[in-house]
Design an enzyme around this catalytic site. Structure first.
Site, PDB file in Angstrom:
ATOM      1  N   GLU A 163       0.780  -1.237   0.000  1.00  0.00           N
ATOM      2  CA  GLU A 163       0.000   0.000   0.000  1.00  0.00           C
ATOM      3  C   GLU A 163       0.813   1.290   0.000  1.00  0.00           C
ATOM      4  O   GLU A 163       0.807   2.051   0.976  1.00  0.00           O
ATOM      5  CB  GLU A 163      -0.975   0.014   1.177  1.00  0.00           C
ATOM      6  CG  GLU A 163      -1.931  -1.154   1.126  1.00  0.00           C
ATOM      7  CD  GLU A 163      -3.144  -0.981   2.020  1.00  0.00           C
ATOM      8  OE1 GLU A 163      -3.254   0.052   2.688  1.00  0.00           O
ATOM      9  OE2 GLU A 163      -3.984  -1.897   2.022  1.00  0.00           O
ATOM     10  N   GLU A 356      -5.189  -9.006   1.209  1.00  0.00           N
ATOM     11  CA  GLU A 356      -5.884  -8.599   2.438  1.00  0.00           C
ATOM     12  C   GLU A 356      -7.365  -8.454   2.155  1.00  0.00           C
ATOM     13  O   GLU A 356      -7.756  -7.898   1.118  1.00  0.00           O
ATOM     14  CB  GLU A 356      -5.397  -7.229   2.948  1.00  0.00           C
ATOM     15  CG  GLU A 356      -4.048  -7.241   3.583  1.00  0.00           C
ATOM     16  CD  GLU A 356      -3.615  -5.850   4.062  1.00  0.00           C
ATOM     17  OE1 GLU A 356      -4.477  -5.014   4.385  1.00  0.00           O
ATOM     18  OE2 GLU A 356      -2.405  -5.623   4.091  1.00  0.00           O
TER      19      GLU A 356
HETATM   20  C1  GCO Z   1      -3.893  -1.364   5.347  1.00  0.00           C
HETATM   21  C2  GCO Z   1      -2.851  -2.269   5.797  1.00  0.00           C
HETATM   22  C3  GCO Z   1      -3.227  -3.074   6.986  1.00  0.00           C
HETATM   23  C4  GCO Z   1      -4.409  -2.585   7.789  1.00  0.00           C
HETATM   24  C5  GCO Z   1      -5.706  -3.152   7.286  1.00  0.00           C
HETATM   25  C6  GCO Z   1      -6.919  -2.707   8.070  1.00  0.00           C
HETATM   26  O1  GCO Z   1      -4.651  -1.713   4.472  1.00  0.00           O
HETATM   27  O2  GCO Z   1      -4.025  -0.275   5.887  1.00  0.00           O
HETATM   28  O3  GCO Z   1      -2.271  -3.047   4.833  1.00  0.00           O
HETATM   29  O4  GCO Z   1      -2.034  -2.948   7.676  1.00  0.00           O
HETATM   30  O5  GCO Z   1      -4.288  -2.914   9.112  1.00  0.00           O
HETATM   31  O6  GCO Z   1      -5.892  -2.768   5.978  1.00  0.00           O
HETATM   32  O7  GCO Z   1      -7.021  -1.323   8.035  1.00  0.00           O
END
Ligand code: GCO
Length: 451
Positions: A163, A356
């Site tokens: 990200e 994710e």
């Molecule tokens: C993001 C990260 C994660 C977060 C998850 C929940 O997307 O911000 O990769 O570290 O914890 O997405 O917000």
């Protein structure tokens, strides 16, 4: 037809959110160590010094993954645990920790997917300009080489960065994440370019140093995503166009971060709109940034909903009070896991892995000593059904990583958001597998057939 037979099923975590051990065994400071100790930065005044203490609970956590039948685990390495100053001296004890982790995972038939960078930049590199320093790509490559030397005889799945929209957009433009800066557009786009180039240098270093044939991915945020409210061709086209629109917003968008990597150039209309702010681009930069990689990692939690207006432009459908949302509160939009993989794979012609997806929920230990979290089960079932629909439509999807394994430190919101399949009682670090963890185990065992 459902998920492929060798589908990767696992959970994803990040070093700063899970490890703790912030000052142990020779680890250097990261920008998150420094940021979270500044008053007012984290909503509940907490920090990740201990987090879910994976540094001391790693064997227990891997046993739980095994108990839940996971065959893959995505985690990130803490750069300053390995190279405390960011460059130079290597901390053997830091590498030993990851070495042990990899061995323990492999003993349980769990494939490690390693993210090289999930935001915890060495503080010393920030002091040297961080993502604005033109040496950053080389520093990132040197760090990657150190990792390859130690771990690539057993690990072959690598993700360069997680990200960039957040570590550049939220960290350097929005000021909400470490290091908490609000830079001007020109500087932000320069830092973004250096981050992209670091990805490219990282890919080169993986390819040069890997002892096992590497499988390389990149995991930008996929929240800049529009799902059509109907299946009409006009709505679909309008949403597709808007998903890749980077004209109004660059650091947060999808196309600004994905087009260079998969197409070898910045999105042309957005670059034209930004002509006064464009970074300096070296003659080989775009070639280095766009070297072939194996998959696009998608972090998907939600999408906007859109429809076409009379000109075929996308109109975002406004949500009113009372819409379905998670505890965060983020909207529940399962169709994001259909349209996201579809739009992105069609544009970039690459394999997709969901790196994710998950939900923050109001979980607590019930009177019977268990953690009942029906919302997480329903949420995940809905999203996975949409992902399966995408696979059935021919999208090449190789894996799904639930965010996240245990409850952990959720960046600027501290411990307020519980995302885990496993509950953590933070004062004692006691773990309890939630109902959703057992449910996910059954999904994995049936390879999604029971969804
Ligand atoms: C993001 C990260 C994660 C977060 C998850 C929940 O997307 O911000 O990769 O570290 O914890 O997405 O917000």
């Amino acid at each position: 037809m459902g998920f492929a037979d060798d589908f990767a099923w696992g959970a994803a975590t990040a070093s700063y959110q899970n490890e703790g051990g912030a000052y142990e065994e020779g680890k250097g400071l990261s920008i998150w160590d420094v940021f979270t100790h500044q008053p007012g930065r984290v909503e509940d005044g907490t920090n990740g010094d201990v987090a879910s203490d994976q540094f001391h609970h790693i064997d227990e956590d891997i046993n739980m993954m095994h108990q839940l039948s996971m065959n893959a685990y995505r985690f990130s390495l803490c750069w300053p645990r390995i190279i405390p100053g960011g460059t130079g001296q290597v901390n053997r004890k830091g590498l030993d920790f990851y070495d042990h982790m990899v061995d323990t995972l492999l003993q349980k038939d769990i494939t490690p997917y390693i993210t090289l960078f999930h935001w915890d930049l060495p503080y010393d590199l920030f002091l040297r300009g961080g993502w604005l320093n033109p040496d950053m790509p080389k520093w990132f490559a040197d760090y990657t080489t150190v990792v390859m030397e130690r771990l690539s005889d057993r690990v072959n799945h690598w993700i360069t960065q997680n990200e960039p929209q957040c570590f550049i957009g939220s960290g350097l433009e929005g000021g909400l994440h470490a290091p908490g800066l609000k830079m001007n557009k020109r500087d932000v786009l320069q830092a973004a370019h250096i981050a992209l180039l670091s990805h490219g240098y990282g890919v080169q270093a993986i390819k040069a140093g890997a002892k096992l044939k590497p499988v390389i991915g990149y995991a930008p945020a996929s929240w800049w995503l529009w799902s059509p409210v109907t299946d009409s061709p006009a709505d679909i086209e309008a949403c597709r166009k808007q998903t890749f629109n980077a004209k109004e917003e660059q650091a947060g968008s999808s196309a600004w971060w994905m087009d260079p990597v998969f197409l070898g150039h910045y999105p042309q209309d957005a670059a034209e709109a930004m002509r006064d702010y464009m970074p300096s681009i070296g003659s080989d930069d775009m070639k280095i940034i766009s070297q072939p990689i194996d998959f696009l990692g998608m972090n998907v939690y939600q999408s906007y909903l859109g429809k076409a207006d009379e000109q075929g432009e996308c109109v975002t459908v406004k949500r009113t009070d009372g819409y379905d949302r998670t505890a965060y509160p983020w909207p529940v939009t399962p169709q994001a896991l259909y349209w996201g993989p579809k739009f992105l794979s069609e544009r970039y012609h690459t394999q997709i892995i969901v790196t994710e997806n998950g939900i923050s929920n109001v979980d607590w230990v019930h009177l019977d000593g268990k953690v009942h979290d029906p919302q997480r089960i329903d949420f995940t079932a809905r999203y996975l059904r949409e992902l399966r629909r995408a696979a059935q439509d021919g999208v090449d999807i190789a894996g799904y990583f639930h965010w996240t394994l245990t409850d952990n430190f959720e960046w600027a919101t501290g411990f307020a958001n519980r995302f885990g399949l496993i509950y953590v009682d933070f004062p004692t670090q006691k773990r309890i597998i939630k109902d959703s963890g057992f449910w996910y185990r059954d999904v994995i065992r049936s390879n999604g057939a029971n969804l």
